[in-house]
Scaffold this motif. Sequence first.
Motif, PDB file in Angstrom:
ATOM      1  N   ARG A 140     -43.629 -17.922 -56.048  1.00 59.05           N
ATOM      2  CA  ARG A 140     -43.495 -16.931 -54.987  1.00 59.05           C
ATOM      3  C   ARG A 140     -42.358 -15.967 -55.293  1.00 59.05           C
ATOM      4  O   ARG A 140     -41.503 -16.222 -56.124  1.00 59.05           O
ATOM      5  CB  ARG A 140     -43.251 -17.624 -53.641  1.00 59.05           C
ATOM      6  CG  ARG A 140     -44.401 -18.515 -53.184  1.00 59.05           C
ATOM      7  CD  ARG A 140     -44.064 -19.173 -51.848  1.00 59.05           C
ATOM      8  NE  ARG A 140     -45.126 -20.066 -51.412  1.00 59.05           N
ATOM      9  CZ  ARG A 140     -45.077 -20.799 -50.314  1.00 59.05           C
ATOM     10  NH1 ARG A 140     -43.994 -20.730 -49.523  1.00 59.05           N
ATOM     11  NH2 ARG A 140     -46.080 -21.590 -49.983  1.00 59.05           N
ATOM     12  N   LYS A 141     -42.352 -14.823 -54.589  1.00 59.65           N
ATOM     13  CA  LYS A 141     -41.315 -13.824 -54.783  1.00 59.65           C
ATOM     14  C   LYS A 141     -39.983 -14.351 -54.279  1.00 59.65           C
ATOM     15  O   LYS A 141     -39.896 -14.901 -53.190  1.00 59.65           O
ATOM     16  CB  LYS A 141     -41.691 -12.535 -54.026  1.00 59.65           C
ATOM     17  CG  LYS A 141     -40.708 -11.405 -54.256  1.00 59.65           C
ATOM     18  CD  LYS A 141     -41.135 -10.154 -53.502  1.00 59.65           C
ATOM     19  CE  LYS A 141     -40.129  -9.036 -53.723  1.00 59.65           C
ATOM     20  NZ  LYS A 141     -40.525  -7.794 -53.004  1.00 59.65           N
ATOM     21  N   VAL A 142     -38.928 -14.170 -55.085  1.00 61.20           N
ATOM     22  CA  VAL A 142     -37.607 -14.656 -54.728  1.00 61.20           C
ATOM     23  C   VAL A 142     -37.034 -13.800 -53.589  1.00 61.20           C
ATOM     24  O   VAL A 142     -37.047 -12.564 -53.656  1.00 61.20           O
ATOM     25  CB  VAL A 142     -36.666 -14.618 -55.946  1.00 61.20           C
ATOM     26  CG1 VAL A 142     -35.275 -15.105 -55.556  1.00 61.20           C
ATOM     27  CG2 VAL A 142     -37.241 -15.468 -57.070  1.00 61.20           C
ATOM     28  N   ALA A 143     -36.546 -14.456 -52.541  1.00 62.98           N
ATOM     29  CA  ALA A 143     -36.009 -13.747 -51.374  1.00 62.98           C
ATOM     30  C   ALA A 143     -34.485 -13.698 -51.385  1.00 62.98           C
ATOM     31  O   ALA A 143     -33.879 -13.319 -50.390  1.00 62.98           O
ATOM     32  CB  ALA A 143     -36.491 -14.418 -50.098  1.00 62.98           C
ATOM     33  N   THR A 144     -33.862 -14.060 -52.500  1.00 63.17           N
ATOM     34  CA  THR A 144     -32.404 -14.067 -52.566  1.00 63.17           C
ATOM     35  C   THR A 144     -31.861 -12.641 -52.556  1.00 63.17           C
ATOM     36  O   THR A 144     -32.358 -11.782 -53.279  1.00 63.17           O
ATOM     37  CB  THR A 144     -31.935 -14.790 -53.840  1.00 63.17           C
ATOM     38  OG1 THR A 144     -32.476 -16.114 -53.854  1.00 63.17           O
ATOM     39  CG2 THR A 144     -30.416 -14.861 -53.883  1.00 63.17           C
ATOM     40  N   GLU A 145     -30.852 -12.384 -51.722  1.00 60.27           N
ATOM     41  CA  GLU A 145     -30.228 -11.069 -51.649  1.00 60.27           C
ATOM     42  C   GLU A 145     -29.113 -10.974 -52.684  1.00 60.27           C
ATOM     43  O   GLU A 145     -28.264 -11.861 -52.768  1.00 60.27           O
ATOM     44  CB  GLU A 145     -29.664 -10.819 -50.252  1.00 60.27           C
ATOM     45  CG  GLU A 145     -30.729 -10.839 -49.162  1.00 60.27           C
ATOM     46  CD  GLU A 145     -30.116 -10.650 -47.789  1.00 60.27           C
ATOM     47  OE1 GLU A 145     -28.902 -10.390 -47.730  1.00 60.27           O
ATOM     48  OE2 GLU A 145     -30.842 -10.768 -46.798  1.00 60.27           O
ATOM     49  N   GLU A 146     -29.110  -9.906 -53.463  1.00 65.80           N
ATOM     50  CA  GLU A 146     -28.111  -9.705 -54.508  1.00 65.80           C
ATOM     51  C   GLU A 146     -26.865  -9.070 -53.902  1.00 65.80           C
ATOM     52  O   GLU A 146     -26.594  -7.885 -54.057  1.00 65.80           O
ATOM     53  CB  GLU A 146     -28.690  -8.838 -55.625  1.00 65.80           C
ATOM     54  CG  GLU A 146     -29.897  -9.460 -56.314  1.00 65.80           C
ATOM     55  CD  GLU A 146     -30.426  -8.593 -57.434  1.00 65.80           C
ATOM     56  OE1 GLU A 146     -29.764  -7.600 -57.770  1.00 65.80           O
ATOM     57  OE2 GLU A 146     -31.497  -8.906 -57.963  1.00 65.80           O
ATOM     58  N   TYR A 147     -26.122  -9.886 -53.177  1.00 69.21           N
ATOM     59  CA  TYR A 147     -24.883  -9.404 -52.544  1.00 69.21           C
ATOM     60  C   TYR A 147     -23.695  -9.824 -53.405  1.00 69.21           C
ATOM     61  O   TYR A 147     -23.683 -10.937 -53.940  1.00 69.21           O
ATOM     62  CB  TYR A 147     -24.745 -10.006 -51.145  1.00 69.21           C
ATOM     63  CG  TYR A 147     -23.504  -9.589 -50.417  1.00 69.21           C
ATOM     64  CD1 TYR A 147     -23.475  -8.408 -49.698  1.00 69.21           C
ATOM     65  CD2 TYR A 147     -22.355 -10.371 -50.467  1.00 69.21           C
ATOM     66  CE1 TYR A 147     -22.331  -8.008 -49.042  1.00 69.21           C
ATOM     67  CE2 TYR A 147     -21.205  -9.978 -49.808  1.00 69.21           C
ATOM     68  CZ  TYR A 147     -21.199  -8.792 -49.103  1.00 69.21           C
ATOM     69  OH  TYR A 147     -20.058  -8.403 -48.454  1.00 69.21           O
ATOM     70  N   PRO A 148     -22.710  -8.980 -53.654  1.00 68.48           N
ATOM     71  CA  PRO A 148     -22.486  -7.658 -53.046  1.00 68.48           C
ATOM     72  C   PRO A 148     -23.027  -6.488 -53.840  1.00 68.48           C
ATOM     73  O   PRO A 148     -22.750  -5.347 -53.498  1.00 68.48           O
ATOM     74  CB  PRO A 148     -20.968  -7.604 -52.979  1.00 68.48           C
ATOM     75  CG  PRO A 148     -20.531  -8.340 -54.201  1.00 68.48           C
ATOM     76  CD  PRO A 148     -21.538  -9.442 -54.409  1.00 68.48           C
ATOM     77  N   GLU A 149     -23.755  -6.734 -54.929  1.00 69.79           N
ATOM     78  CA  GLU A 149     -24.271  -5.623 -55.717  1.00 69.79           C
ATOM     79  C   GLU A 149     -25.248  -4.774 -54.917  1.00 69.79           C
ATOM     80  O   GLU A 149     -25.229  -3.540 -54.995  1.00 69.79           O
ATOM     81  CB  GLU A 149     -24.960  -6.152 -56.985  1.00 69.79           C
ATOM     82  CG  GLU A 149     -24.015  -6.728 -58.029  1.00 69.79           C
ATOM     83  CD  GLU A 149     -23.554  -8.131 -57.659  1.00 69.79           C
ATOM     84  OE1 GLU A 149     -24.131  -8.703 -56.699  1.00 69.79           O
ATOM     85  OE2 GLU A 149     -22.623  -8.637 -58.307  1.00 69.79           O
ATOM     86  N   LYS A 150     -26.128  -5.417 -54.132  1.00 73.56           N
ATOM     87  CA  LYS A 150     -27.103  -4.711 -53.315  1.00 73.56           C
ATOM     88  C   LYS A 150     -27.017  -5.236 -51.887  1.00 73.56           C
ATOM     89  O   LYS A 150     -27.820  -6.078 -51.469  1.00 73.56           O
ATOM     90  CB  LYS A 150     -28.520  -4.908 -53.871  1.00 73.56           C
ATOM     91  CG  LYS A 150     -28.719  -4.315 -55.262  1.00 73.56           C
ATOM     92  CD  LYS A 150     -30.145  -4.547 -55.753  1.00 73.56           C
ATOM     93  CE  LYS A 150     -30.351  -3.960 -57.130  1.00 73.56           C
ATOM     94  NZ  LYS A 150     -31.749  -4.202 -57.615  1.00 73.56           N
ATOM     95  N   PRO A 151     -26.044  -4.766 -51.111  1.00 74.12           N
ATOM     96  CA  PRO A 151     -25.901  -5.264 -49.734  1.00 74.12           C
ATOM     97  C   PRO A 151     -27.081  -4.849 -48.873  1.00 74.12           C
ATOM     98  O   PRO A 151     -27.602  -3.737 -48.986  1.00 74.12           O
ATOM     99  CB  PRO A 151     -24.596  -4.630 -49.252  1.00 74.12           C
ATOM    100  CG  PRO A 151     -24.435  -3.409 -50.100  1.00 74.12           C
ATOM    101  CD  PRO A 151     -25.024  -3.759 -51.434  1.00 74.12           C
ATOM    102  N   ARG A 152     -27.469  -5.744 -47.991  1.00 73.54           N
ATOM    103  CA  ARG A 152     -28.588  -5.464 -47.101  1.00 73.54           C
ATOM    104  C   ARG A 152     -28.127  -4.589 -45.944  1.00 73.54           C
ATOM    105  O   ARG A 152     -27.071  -4.836 -45.367  1.00 73.54           O
ATOM    106  CB  ARG A 152     -29.149  -6.785 -46.558  1.00 73.54           C
ATOM    107  CG  ARG A 152     -30.382  -6.623 -45.687  1.00 73.54           C
ATOM    108  CD  ARG A 152     -30.883  -7.982 -45.242  1.00 73.54           C
ATOM    109  NE  ARG A 152     -32.067  -7.869 -44.388  1.00 73.54           N
ATOM    110  CZ  ARG A 152     -32.706  -8.908 -43.862  1.00 73.54           C
ATOM    111  NH1 ARG A 152     -32.260 -10.129 -44.107  1.00 73.54           N
ATOM    112  NH2 ARG A 152     -33.772  -8.718 -43.113  1.00 73.54           N
ATOM    113  N   PRO A 153     -28.874  -3.540 -45.594  1.00 67.32           N
ATOM    114  CA  PRO A 153     -28.453  -2.686 -44.465  1.00 67.32           C
ATOM    115  C   PRO A 153     -28.474  -3.453 -43.154  1.00 67.32           C
ATOM    116  O   PRO A 153     -29.337  -4.296 -42.913  1.00 67.32           O
ATOM    117  CB  PRO A 153     -29.489  -1.548 -44.482  1.00 67.32           C
ATOM    118  CG  PRO A 153     -30.678  -2.114 -45.199  1.00 67.32           C
ATOM    119  CD  PRO A 153     -30.123  -3.080 -46.209  1.00 67.32           C
ATOM    120  N   THR A 154     -27.516  -3.146 -42.302  1.00 66.61           N
ATOM    121  CA  THR A 154     -27.399  -3.830 -41.020  1.00 66.61           C
ATOM    122  C   THR A 154     -28.255  -3.139 -39.965  1.00 66.61           C
ATOM    123  O   THR A 154     -28.745  -2.029 -40.157  1.00 66.61           O
ATOM    124  CB  THR A 154     -25.937  -3.842 -40.563  1.00 66.61           C
ATOM    125  OG1 THR A 154     -25.469  -2.487 -40.467  1.00 66.61           O
ATOM    126  CG2 THR A 154     -25.066  -4.593 -41.554  1.00 66.61           C
TER     127      THR A 154
END
Length: 256
Positions: free
Chosen positions: A44-58
């Motif tokens: 399955r597609k990995v759902a890991t967020e690449e933080y802090p390189e690609k922070p998720r918008p709030t």
Amino acid sequence: MADDSVSKDVRKASASGAPKKKSALSELFAPVAGFGVSFSTMFRKVATEEYPEKPRPTAPRFHGRHQLNRHPDGLEKCVGCELCAWACPADAILVEGADNDDTPGGAGRFSPGERYGRVYQINYLRCIFCGLCIEACPTRALTMTNFYELADNDRGKLIFTKDQLLAPLQEGMLPPPFPMADGMEERDYYQGKVTAATDSQRTYVDARDASEDAEAHAAAHDSDASGNVGAALPGEHDVVHATHPTAAATREGANP
């Protein structure tokens, strides 16, 4: 006869509810079924967020770092009423109000009306970001931004002061203190009648800055004449004081 019929019903119920014996094949593949779930998720597609390189918008209404807002001409909206400090359940806000003084030689005007927030601190070691302080503010001076990266390895840096919380000057704003717009009262500011700084306010600020520059130049000239000049390294001087000021004396409104 009634007892015999009851006993027969009990035996039938127990026989029907008895666990069935598993086959040898199902017992063999039972442990493999658990590994099958893990194996299926590997593709399955990995759902890991690449933080802090690609922070998720709030979210738009995210509760982040606080901000003290300004009026369109640059005057502060905070009137030092301390309602935000009273509403804070974590006792994380410290406010000390003071009177605006437009008299000659006074401290000047920092907000419309009678008072302004002279000292404003938020202790983010205590703050729980509940937003109750925002609801309590009667002038909409305090809001919450989307900034959330507040971690630090120094506890003292997590006590934000007024200069850190105050919103930056935007186009058309002037740095206080300066008088209110001509012909305007406090309620006119909150009704949106003031859209930018006036020419008279700009003239006042220019004259104030010129006077401060002249005083600073004169003070520097006097210090050179007395021989108390700074050393080559910043923070070091040729005059060594016998006593050093305490933290309470150097930091206005600091928490004990």
